[in-house]
Design an enzyme around this catalytic site. Structure first.
Site, PDB file in Angstrom:
ATOM      1  N   CYS A   1       1.373  -1.269   0.071  1.00 14.73           N
ATOM      2  CA  CYS A   1      -0.181   0.115   0.151  1.00 14.73           C
ATOM      3  C   CYS A   1       0.998   1.182   0.193  1.00 14.73           C
ATOM      4  O   CYS A   1       1.891   1.407  -0.807  1.00 14.73           O
ATOM      5  CB  CYS A   1      -0.999  -0.075   1.188  1.00 14.73           C
ATOM      6  SG  CYS A   1      -2.320   0.786   0.936  1.00 14.73           S
TER       7      CYS A   1
ATOM      8  N   HIS B   1      -4.200  -5.953   1.780  1.00 15.81           N
ATOM      9  CA  HIS B   1      -3.910  -6.084   2.945  1.00 15.81           C
ATOM     10  C   HIS B   1      -4.003  -7.303   2.923  1.00 15.81           C
ATOM     11  O   HIS B   1      -4.671  -7.536   1.834  1.00 15.81           O
ATOM     12  CB  HIS B   1      -4.595  -4.922   3.709  1.00 15.81           C
ATOM     13  CG  HIS B   1      -3.691  -3.595   3.573  1.00 15.81           C
ATOM     14  ND1 HIS B   1      -2.640  -3.201   3.702  1.00 15.81           N
ATOM     15  CD2 HIS B   1      -4.739  -2.771   3.128  1.00 15.81           C
ATOM     16  CE1 HIS B   1      -2.112  -1.712   3.884  1.00 15.81           C
ATOM     17  NE2 HIS B   1      -3.791  -1.612   3.492  1.00 15.81           N
TER      18      HIS B   1
END
Length: 504
Positions: A332, A440
């Site tokens: 991310c 994630h």
């Protein structure tokens, strides 16, 4: 009538979240439909529900302990700090606005009615609600507009159990001081105290327990020992307390850069649980020296953390480590930092900034946040040490406000299935030494994690582990161990709920 009990603490990080998960597990084992609830959570560890709503990770793992699917109603307000003074306000799983502390304090009364409606909606569907407070109820400067501690207990009309951490010292002063600062009607709600994280012979506490019970009139329900259970922490306080320094010798060492605004470090719990892996969270450049893999994690303020990397010397050390042949991975915000260019007119307002240049990518921030659970498939051809992961299915979730475009020299890392559409995600270099993704929870996919670790083992001339560690089964075992310990050391929870429940 739905029964409820609320855990509040003498301070942050006293163990409320874990003990709430333990209660959820006990009630689940006893056949009661149980749900967790925390009206307001301040955390950078968040997750995504099946319908694309963002909520705190603590309530997600508490729901897992209760054997139910996480529901955003379990955490209607999520505050995600973006700086020392600002936080992103997430209401019922969607971004509402950014506020400073003073503005949010003024805003809280408007949330009270909505929080109560959400709580009542949840309570109608379950036999038991396990509520969790935030920080301490003795924050007297916040009392008048409280919606998460005694203010929430009043809304739910439920008894409160106070949790105190003896490991940090001063436990009896913390108990006495907290109760002394409460108003009488608030103090009357506190039906018991749990002393948590004790190491040693509990007999040494007996005289102190007798005195604190006499001084406060509140019984100590039990003393929980320091437990060696592997459960999620709510936020970065655990990192500050050196819980994850990882000194035990293992075959593989993975260094995770502890960014100032680190988010979703729960991504690495499954890695830390691998029998042959040592995880170390690092803030000093010299700590990179023995790493077999370096990971840049998620960040709530990408450009601010990128500036910290440079100012601290960590960026130079990371680039030097990469030149020495050590793989670097970004997730991310960390993925964005690995690229050539970041264009941010949204999060920080700093405009166009150079990244670390390990991936030939350009990231542009956007106003809209992508929040969704996804299934994905790793690319069919992955280079070098990642080759064994090629074509493997993985699962995770996205939480980001940026879009990253690959330039020449980068290959797509995986293909996501997002809302019925195939979407390319991530980037990997031809030599496999730089790899990034927005996904994630990637390491919760057991086969992928074992392929990655075995790839690192091969780089060191070590034989692969043929047995794949099942992280989901590991979590279930941890929930059961926690519940067993709480049954052994804590009394009267059922009695308190039955005798002190008030109609809402």
């Amino acid at each position: 009538m739905t029964q409820a009990v609320m855990l509040q603490g003498t301070a942050s990080d006293v163990g409320k979240s874990v003990l709430a998960a333990g209660l959820c597990r006990i009630f689940y084992q006893d056949g009661l439909r149980t749900a967790p609830f925390k009206s307001q959570n301040m955390a950078l560890n968040s997750g995504i529900t099946s319908d694309g709503k963002e909520m705190g990770r603590a309530q997600i793992f508490q729901a897992e302990a209760a054997g139910i699917t996480p529901d955003v109603r379990m955490n209607p307000v999520l505050l995600k700090p973006t700086s020392d003074r600002q936080a992103q306000v997430v209401l019922m799983g969607k971004v509402a606005t950014n506020m400073d502390a003073v503005s949010y304090h003024d805003y809280k009364p408007r949330l009270r009615e909505q929080i109560l409606a959400v709580y009542n909606s949840l309570a109608q569907e379950y036999d038991v609600i396990v509520l969790e407070g935030a920080g301490s109820p003795a924050e007297i400067n916040l009392r008048d507009r409280d919606i998460v501690n005694m203010g929430m207990a009043e809304m739910a009309q439920c008894p409160v159990i106070l949790v105190a951490d003896i490991d940090r010292g001063g436990v009896f002063a913390a108990i006495y001081g907290t109760l002394a600062l409460l108003h009488k009607q608030e103090r009357d709600r506190v039906k018991g105290v749990i002393i948590n994280k004790f190491r040693g012979d509990v007999a040494l506490l007996y005289s102190g327990i007798e005195q604190i019970e006499s001084l406060t009139g509140v019984p100590v329900l039990g003393v929980m020992p320091w437990l060696d259970v592997d459960l999620e922490d709510e936020d970065g306080v655990a990192l500050q307390n050196d819980k994850y320094r990882g000194n035990a010798p293992r075959d593989i060492t993975i260094a995770i850069v502890q960014l100032p605004h680190i988010s979703n470090f729960t991504d690495f719990n499954a890695l830390a649980a691998q029998p042959d892996v040592r995880i170390r969270y690092i803030r000093r450049p010299e700590a990179l020296t023995d790493a077999d893999l370096v990971i840049l994690p998620g960040s709530k303020n990408t450009l601010s953390d990128l500036a910290w990397l440079r100012e601290s010397g960590m960026a130079d050390a990371l680039l030097q480590t990469h030149r020495q042949g050590v793989p670097v991975m970004g997730i991310c915000g960390g993925y964005q930092m690995l690229g050539d260019t970041i264009v941010d007119e949204v999060e920080s307002g700093l405009g166009t900034q150079p990244g670390l240049g390990l991936l030939n990518t350009i990231t542009r921030f956007a106003q809209d946040k992508i929040t969704t659970q996804v299934n994905a498939t790793m690319s069919g051809e992955l280079p070098s040490w990642l080759a064994a992961a090629a074509g493997l299915p993985v699962r995770g979730y996205e939480i980001h406000m940026g879009e990253t475009v690959l330039q020449e020299g980068c290959c797509t890392a995986m293909t996501l299935q997002r809302n019925g559409c195939s979407v390319a995600d991530g980037a990997v270099t031809a030599d496999g030494l730089a790899f990034g993704t927005y996904l994630h929870g990637l390491f919760d996919s057991d086969a992928f994690t074992r392929a990655v670790v075995n790839g690192l083992r091969a780089r060191k001339g070590l034989a692969p582990w043929e047995t794949t560690f099942c992280y989901a089964e590991h979590k279930v075992r941890q929930f059961d161990l926690l519940a067993e310990a709480m049954r052994q050391h804590i009394d009267k929870i059922y009695t308190i709920m039955q005798q002190h429940q008030e109609p809402v």
